[in-house]
Design an enzyme around this catalytic site. Sequence first.
Site: not given
Length: 586
Positions: A12, A238, A252, A287, A393-394
């Site tokens: 990955g 989302h 976003s 979310r 998440s990042l």
Amino acid sequence: MAKAKYKIVVVGGGLSGLMATLKICEAGSDVDLFSYCPVKRSHSLCAQGGINACMDTKGEHDSIYEHFDDTVYGGDFLADQVAVKGMCEAAPKLIKMFDRMGVPFTRTAEGVLDLRNFGGQKNKRTCFAGSTTGQQLLYALDEQVRKWEVKGNVKKYEFWEFIKVIKNKEGVCRGIVAQSMNSMEIKAFRADTVIIATGGPGQVFGRCTASTICNGSAVSAVYQQGAHIGNPEFIQIHPTAIPGSDKNRLMSEACRGEGGRIWVYKDGKPWYFLEEMYPAYGNLVPRDVASRAIYDVCMNQHLGINGENRVYLDLSHIPADYLERKLGGILEMYSEFVGKDPRKVPMEIYPSVHYSMGGIWVDRLHHTNIPGLMASGECDYQYHGANRLGANSLLSAAYSGTISGPEAINWAATGDRGSEITDEELEAARQACVDQFESILKMDGPENVHRLHHELGDVMNKYVTIERVNQDLDYCLEELKKILKRWNDIGVTDRGHWANQEAMFVRQLRNMILYAMVVTKAARMRDESRGAHFKREFPTRNDERFMKTTIVDYNTETEEPMVSYIEFDHSLVKPRPRNYAVAKKE
């Protein structure tokens, strides 16, 4: 005395895989890096809105503890709190590191890091680079890894697909089998440690916001080889995506972070329902909360735009030059695919499958239950509990790579690796995969692989998304078993040995069906509502029974998932009811 050099396989090439690779090279070892696609095209680049870190440049007296608490609270108290605390503490240092790498973070007129609001957080703590944050972080890490590639420490295998891990006699992971997506050559590779960093399983649901390569096939493959899956029932929906016939495209959360408002017409007037239902957070509720509210407005109250399942996401009240500076890439995407200018008219959106909080079970050092096999990034289950906060998440991808990379070397140096893998064992593992692939090329049944994938996506989207009902989940599980059986009757039209995408997708689809069964069975067994997992029959959280991590194992005889539960550390923040209608109480 020279330092020992180890060979680590990283599967990955997204944010977590590249970060792990960088850390391994910095520590003096070598990496074989495998990726479905050029690493700069990994799905990490699709994260638009930002990365969370307590930088407190807005004078709001934000704190690392508050970031930690918001993450645990937003995840409905199902995340390991010690792991989350470590991530939140490291976040500011990661931002400074990316800044030094040259990531063009958006800054204020005074030159300090700009921050924006994001869902589930009352303080501004989301750092961003316009509206292409994921892309900028990915490109920065790619640049750093290329430096090591030139030095000979990294060998990239782009357009190679992971098939399975290779274990020695003691059951320790000592390598992988992978296939070139061009020549179709299947090879076995030795490794001292293997890190899986292959992202999420969005394509299991068909239409979703994820790239077509996000199919969960690698995760399913190691699950079938004995790896635990943790909390797979928690799939993030989302709230704001453009519905599409081919895939859904994310709008976003940065849109709401910069002042976007969600509304529909009610009694002839705009109704800003999130602001009315959740006055303390308004459009910035997490979310899972926003998605359920939109679902209710459309499905139960029948107030969707023109009777369809859509609501408005409105930015048209914000000055166009401000929108261009903060959200340019997002607005361009909407204009491109819908043909309307979101600076002038409200966007039309609806919730979509987006992210998986669950994944391969790992400990705090990112070891799986298979010795020698590690996992990091979205494919692990570690940092988000029952619901992920936007822009975490990042952070979790980058942070997990900083843990898994050095630990892979540490395990190679000190772990009990058992016997060395022999050439005969390597060849046997490779040949088994060759035989499997050749048998796929001979399949000549009446079923079409892509039609079967659509059916899989449709049944999962219908029964295992925003609202779940036990009777429906039982039906879904039976349908998945039928789809798995029908997989045997697929007919392959391309029997070639060059760039045969169809045959590879046949193999991936089987893995996807088995992973769909994991998600569905885990959802069926959890009789409560927590975070993204909502059951009409059990609308409240049940800490007494289900404040536990779901563990799913593969039954090799029946091919069905076996669900159990284990305890986890929730000692730092006492569980409390989750309520976004009022200000959060400490």
